[in-house]
Design a protein around this motif. Structure first.
Motif, PDB file in Angstrom:
ATOM      1  N   GLY A  46     -15.999  -6.605   8.726  1.00 40.57           N
ATOM      2  CA  GLY A  46     -15.039  -7.358   7.924  1.00 40.57           C
ATOM      3  C   GLY A  46     -13.752  -6.584   7.686  1.00 40.57           C
ATOM      4  O   GLY A  46     -12.649  -7.122   7.798  1.00 40.57           O
ATOM      5  N   CYS A  47     -13.882  -5.310   7.364  1.00 40.30           N
ATOM      6  CA  CYS A  47     -12.705  -4.482   7.077  1.00 40.30           C
ATOM      7  C   CYS A  47     -11.887  -4.261   8.343  1.00 40.30           C
ATOM      8  O   CYS A  47     -10.656  -4.196   8.287  1.00 40.30           O
ATOM      9  CB  CYS A  47     -13.135  -3.159   6.461  1.00 40.30           C
ATOM     10  SG  CYS A  47     -13.961  -3.387   4.863  1.00 40.30           S
ATOM     11  N   THR A  48     -12.556  -4.177   9.488  1.00 38.63           N
ATOM     12  CA  THR A  48     -11.851  -4.036  10.761  1.00 38.63           C
ATOM     13  C   THR A  48     -11.049  -5.303  11.041  1.00 38.63           C
ATOM     14  O   THR A  48      -9.868  -5.232  11.401  1.00 38.63           O
ATOM     15  CB  THR A  48     -12.855  -3.757  11.904  1.00 38.63           C
ATOM     16  OG1 THR A  48     -13.492  -2.503  11.629  1.00 38.63           O
ATOM     17  CG2 THR A  48     -12.162  -3.697  13.253  1.00 38.63           C
ATOM     18  N   LYS A  49     -11.661  -6.459  10.845  1.00 40.94           N
ATOM     19  CA  LYS A  49     -10.983  -7.736  11.078  1.00 40.94           C
ATOM     20  C   LYS A  49      -9.735  -7.830  10.195  1.00 40.94           C
ATOM     21  O   LYS A  49      -8.654  -8.191  10.651  1.00 40.94           O
ATOM     22  CB  LYS A  49     -11.959  -8.889  10.781  1.00 40.94           C
ATOM     23  CG  LYS A  49     -11.347 -10.272  10.836  1.00 40.94           C
ATOM     24  CD  LYS A  49     -11.129 -10.739  12.270  1.00 40.94           C
ATOM     25  CE  LYS A  49     -10.588 -12.141  12.333  1.00 40.94           C
ATOM     26  NZ  LYS A  49      -9.301 -12.222  13.007  1.00 40.94           N
ATOM     27  N   GLN A  50      -9.899  -7.490   8.917  1.00 39.54           N
ATOM     28  CA  GLN A  50      -8.783  -7.574   7.977  1.00 39.54           C
ATOM     29  C   GLN A  50      -7.654  -6.602   8.371  1.00 39.54           C
ATOM     30  O   GLN A  50      -6.480  -6.989   8.387  1.00 39.54           O
ATOM     31  CB  GLN A  50      -9.282  -7.265   6.560  1.00 39.54           C
ATOM     32  CG  GLN A  50      -8.259  -7.532   5.485  1.00 39.54           C
ATOM     33  CD  GLN A  50      -8.801  -7.292   4.090  1.00 39.54           C
ATOM     34  OE1 GLN A  50      -9.794  -6.575   3.907  1.00 39.54           O
ATOM     35  NE2 GLN A  50      -8.169  -7.881   3.099  1.00 39.54           N
ATOM     36  N   ALA A  51      -7.995  -5.363   8.689  1.00 39.06           N
ATOM     37  CA  ALA A  51      -6.980  -4.369   9.060  1.00 39.06           C
ATOM     38  C   ALA A  51      -6.268  -4.774  10.351  1.00 39.06           C
ATOM     39  O   ALA A  51      -5.054  -4.613  10.479  1.00 39.06           O
ATOM     40  CB  ALA A  51      -7.628  -2.994   9.211  1.00 39.06           C
ATOM     41  N   CYS A  52      -7.014  -5.326  11.307  1.00 42.14           N
ATOM     42  CA  CYS A  52      -6.411  -5.793  12.565  1.00 42.14           C
ATOM     43  C   CYS A  52      -5.487  -6.980  12.305  1.00 42.14           C
ATOM     44  O   CYS A  52      -4.409  -7.072  12.901  1.00 42.14           O
ATOM     45  CB  CYS A  52      -7.486  -6.148  13.592  1.00 42.14           C
ATOM     46  SG  CYS A  52      -8.337  -4.704  14.255  1.00 42.14           S
ATOM     47  N   ASP A  53      -5.880  -7.890  11.401  1.00 42.00           N
ATOM     48  CA  ASP A  53      -5.027  -9.028  11.045  1.00 42.00           C
ATOM     49  C   ASP A  53      -3.718  -8.544  10.421  1.00 42.00           C
ATOM     50  O   ASP A  53      -2.643  -9.060  10.741  1.00 42.00           O
ATOM     51  CB  ASP A  53      -5.744  -9.979  10.079  1.00 42.00           C
ATOM     52  CG  ASP A  53      -6.772 -10.874  10.769  1.00 42.00           C
ATOM     53  OD1 ASP A  53      -6.831 -10.877  12.014  1.00 42.00           O
ATOM     54  OD2 ASP A  53      -7.508 -11.570  10.041  1.00 42.00           O
ATOM     55  N   PHE A  54      -3.795  -7.559   9.532  1.00 42.38           N
ATOM     56  CA  PHE A  54      -2.561  -7.025   8.936  1.00 42.38           C
ATOM     57  C   PHE A  54      -1.710  -6.360  10.017  1.00 42.38           C
ATOM     58  O   PHE A  54      -0.493  -6.552  10.060  1.00 42.38           O
ATOM     59  CB  PHE A  54      -2.866  -6.038   7.800  1.00 42.38           C
ATOM     60  CG  PHE A  54      -2.994  -6.676   6.447  1.00 42.38           C
ATOM     61  CD1 PHE A  54      -1.923  -7.355   5.873  1.00 42.38           C
ATOM     62  CD2 PHE A  54      -4.174  -6.605   5.737  1.00 42.38           C
ATOM     63  CE1 PHE A  54      -2.036  -7.951   4.623  1.00 42.38           C
ATOM     64  CE2 PHE A  54      -4.297  -7.200   4.476  1.00 42.38           C
ATOM     65  CZ  PHE A  54      -3.221  -7.874   3.928  1.00 42.38           C
ATOM     66  N   THR A  55      -2.334  -5.598  10.908  1.00 39.66           N
ATOM     67  CA  THR A  55      -1.594  -4.944  11.989  1.00 39.66           C
ATOM     68  C   THR A  55      -0.934  -5.977  12.897  1.00 39.66           C
ATOM     69  O   THR A  55       0.243  -5.849  13.243  1.00 39.66           O
ATOM     70  CB  THR A  55      -2.533  -4.010  12.799  1.00 39.66           C
ATOM     71  OG1 THR A  55      -2.908  -2.909  11.955  1.00 39.66           O
ATOM     72  CG2 THR A  55      -1.854  -3.466  14.042  1.00 39.66           C
ATOM     73  N   ASP A  56      -1.676  -7.031  13.261  1.00 39.65           N
ATOM     74  CA  ASP A  56      -1.133  -8.073  14.138  1.00 39.65           C
ATOM     75  C   ASP A  56       0.062  -8.790  13.522  1.00 39.65           C
ATOM     76  O   ASP A  56       0.903  -9.327  14.243  1.00 39.65           O
ATOM     77  CB  ASP A  56      -2.215  -9.110  14.486  1.00 39.65           C
ATOM     78  CG  ASP A  56      -3.315  -8.527  15.366  1.00 39.65           C
ATOM     79  OD1 ASP A  56      -3.115  -7.425  15.924  1.00 39.65           O
ATOM     80  OD2 ASP A  56      -4.380  -9.165  15.472  1.00 39.65           O
ATOM     81  N   ASN A  57       0.134  -8.827  12.202  1.00 34.97           N
ATOM     82  CA  ASN A  57       1.210  -9.538  11.499  1.00 34.97           C
ATOM     83  C   ASN A  57       2.211  -8.602  10.836  1.00 34.97           C
ATOM     84  O   ASN A  57       3.068  -9.044  10.077  1.00 34.97           O
ATOM     85  CB  ASN A  57       0.608 -10.478  10.452  1.00 34.97           C
ATOM     86  CG  ASN A  57      -0.085 -11.656  11.100  1.00 34.97           C
ATOM     87  OD1 ASN A  57       0.563 -12.561  11.594  1.00 34.97           O
ATOM     88  ND2 ASN A  57      -1.404 -11.618  11.129  1.00 34.97           N
ATOM     89  N   LEU A  58       2.118  -7.304  11.168  1.00 32.57           N
ATOM     90  CA  LEU A  58       2.968  -6.307  10.521  1.00 32.57           C
ATOM     91  C   LEU A  58       4.455  -6.559  10.770  1.00 32.57           C
ATOM     92  O   LEU A  58       5.268  -6.433   9.856  1.00 32.57           O
ATOM     93  CB  LEU A  58       2.567  -4.907  11.003  1.00 32.57           C
ATOM     94  CG  LEU A  58       2.983  -3.753  10.105  1.00 32.57           C
ATOM     95  CD1 LEU A  58       2.460  -3.943   8.688  1.00 32.57           C
ATOM     96  CD2 LEU A  58       2.464  -2.443  10.667  1.00 32.57           C
ATOM     97  N   GLU A  59       4.803  -6.938  11.985  1.00 34.96           N
ATOM     98  CA  GLU A  59       6.203  -7.193  12.308  1.00 34.96           C
ATOM     99  C   GLU A  59       6.761  -8.339  11.460  1.00 34.96           C
ATOM    100  O   GLU A  59       7.850  -8.241  10.899  1.00 34.96           O
ATOM    101  CB  GLU A  59       6.322  -7.536  13.794  1.00 34.96           C
ATOM    102  CG  GLU A  59       7.610  -7.072  14.418  1.00 34.96           C
ATOM    103  CD  GLU A  59       7.566  -7.226  15.924  1.00 34.96           C
ATOM    104  OE1 GLU A  59       8.215  -8.165  16.406  1.00 34.96           O
ATOM    105  OE2 GLU A  59       6.890  -6.412  16.581  1.00 34.96           O
ATOM    106  N   LEU A  60       6.001  -9.423  11.363  1.00 31.62           N
ATOM    107  CA  LEU A  60       6.403 -10.572  10.557  1.00 31.62           C
ATOM    108  C   LEU A  60       6.562 -10.161   9.094  1.00 31.62           C
ATOM    109  O   LEU A  60       7.574 -10.476   8.447  1.00 31.62           O
ATOM    110  CB  LEU A  60       5.353 -11.688  10.671  1.00 31.62           C
ATOM    111  CG  LEU A  60       5.541 -12.889   9.739  1.00 31.62           C
ATOM    112  CD1 LEU A  60       6.756 -13.704  10.148  1.00 31.62           C
ATOM    113  CD2 LEU A  60       4.299 -13.756   9.740  1.00 31.62           C
ATOM    114  N   LEU A  61       5.578  -9.435   8.555  1.00 31.97           N
ATOM    115  CA  LEU A  61       5.616  -9.017   7.163  1.00 31.97           C
ATOM    116  C   LEU A  61       6.769  -8.044   6.908  1.00 31.97           C
ATOM    117  O   LEU A  61       7.523  -8.205   5.943  1.00 31.97           O
ATOM    118  CB  LEU A  61       4.273  -8.387   6.758  1.00 31.97           C
ATOM    119  CG  LEU A  61       3.095  -9.365   6.729  1.00 31.97           C
ATOM    120  CD1 LEU A  61       1.767  -8.625   6.685  1.00 31.97           C
ATOM    121  CD2 LEU A  61       3.207 -10.325   5.561  1.00 31.97           C
ATOM    122  N   ALA A  62       6.933  -7.063   7.786  1.00 29.00           N
ATOM    123  CA  ALA A  62       8.020  -6.084   7.628  1.00 29.00           C
ATOM    124  C   ALA A  62       9.376  -6.769   7.716  1.00 29.00           C
ATOM    125  O   ALA A  62      10.288  -6.466   6.940  1.00 29.00           O
ATOM    126  CB  ALA A  62       7.901  -4.988   8.681  1.00 29.00           C
ATOM    127  N   GLY A  63       9.501  -7.731   8.625  1.00 32.99           N
ATOM    128  CA  GLY A  63      10.747  -8.478   8.775  1.00 32.99           C
ATOM    129  C   GLY A  63      11.090  -9.274   7.531  1.00 32.99           C
ATOM    130  O   GLY A  63      12.270  -9.535   7.247  1.00 32.99           O
TER     131      GLY A  63
END
Length: 158
Positions: A46-63
């Motif tokens: 579960g924690c891997t899925k969540q961390a990967c989801d944040f990583t996959d959306n990092l550009e959008l969030l940072a932008g």
């Protein structure tokens, strides 16, 4: 049980070691919005899925002006292994004493597999640029949480 934060509360200050042992402070992000998420253990499904989801959306969030910090009780060495194994780009910090977890209301009693246990409560707190709690979400699901968060924040995927 630690008290849960509410919108408008000052976000508790913290300085914790990252996966490389370097100190990371909430104050380092002054003027930016910060998504601080709390998870039970690195290298679990579960924690891997969540961390990967944040990583996959990092550009959008940072932008959109958001920094992301993941907090768990894991040692920096385990966080480094987690980061490398899963190619994570989010900042992961270690809170082995669970002081920050408690300050954010992310450690206490929870129900797991029908039993009451004490541990990390999967939570996400969004801190505004002035260091105040914008949103505090507790008992979030590992899967689908990031997508829901992006939708709730009004951010659209590219």
């Amino acid at each position: 049980m630690s008290a849960r934060l509410q919108p408008g509360d000052p976000a508790p200050a913290f300085t914790l070691p990252d996966a490389d042992g370097k100190p990371v402070s909430l104050a380092d992000h002054a003027g930016r919005r910060v998504i601080v998420y709390f998870y039970p253990a690195a290298l679990t499904p579960g924690c891997t899925k969540q961390a990967c989801d944040f990583t996959d959306n990092l550009e959008l969030l940072a932008g959109a002006g958001y920094d992301v910090i993941g907090v768990s009780p894991d040692a920096p060495e385990k966080l480094a292994k987690f980061r490398t194994k899963e190619d994570l780009r989010v900042t992961l910090v270690s809170d082995p004493e669970k002081e920050t977890l408690r300050a954010y209301g992310a450690f206490g009693e929870k129900t797991m597999y029908g039993r009451t246990v004490t541990g990390v409560i999967r939570s996400t707190v969004i801190v505004d640029g002035e260091g105040k709690v914008e949103r505090a979400l507790y008992n979030v699901r590992a899967t689908g949480h990031v997508a829901k968060l992006i939708k709730d924040l009004g951010l659209q995927s590219p």
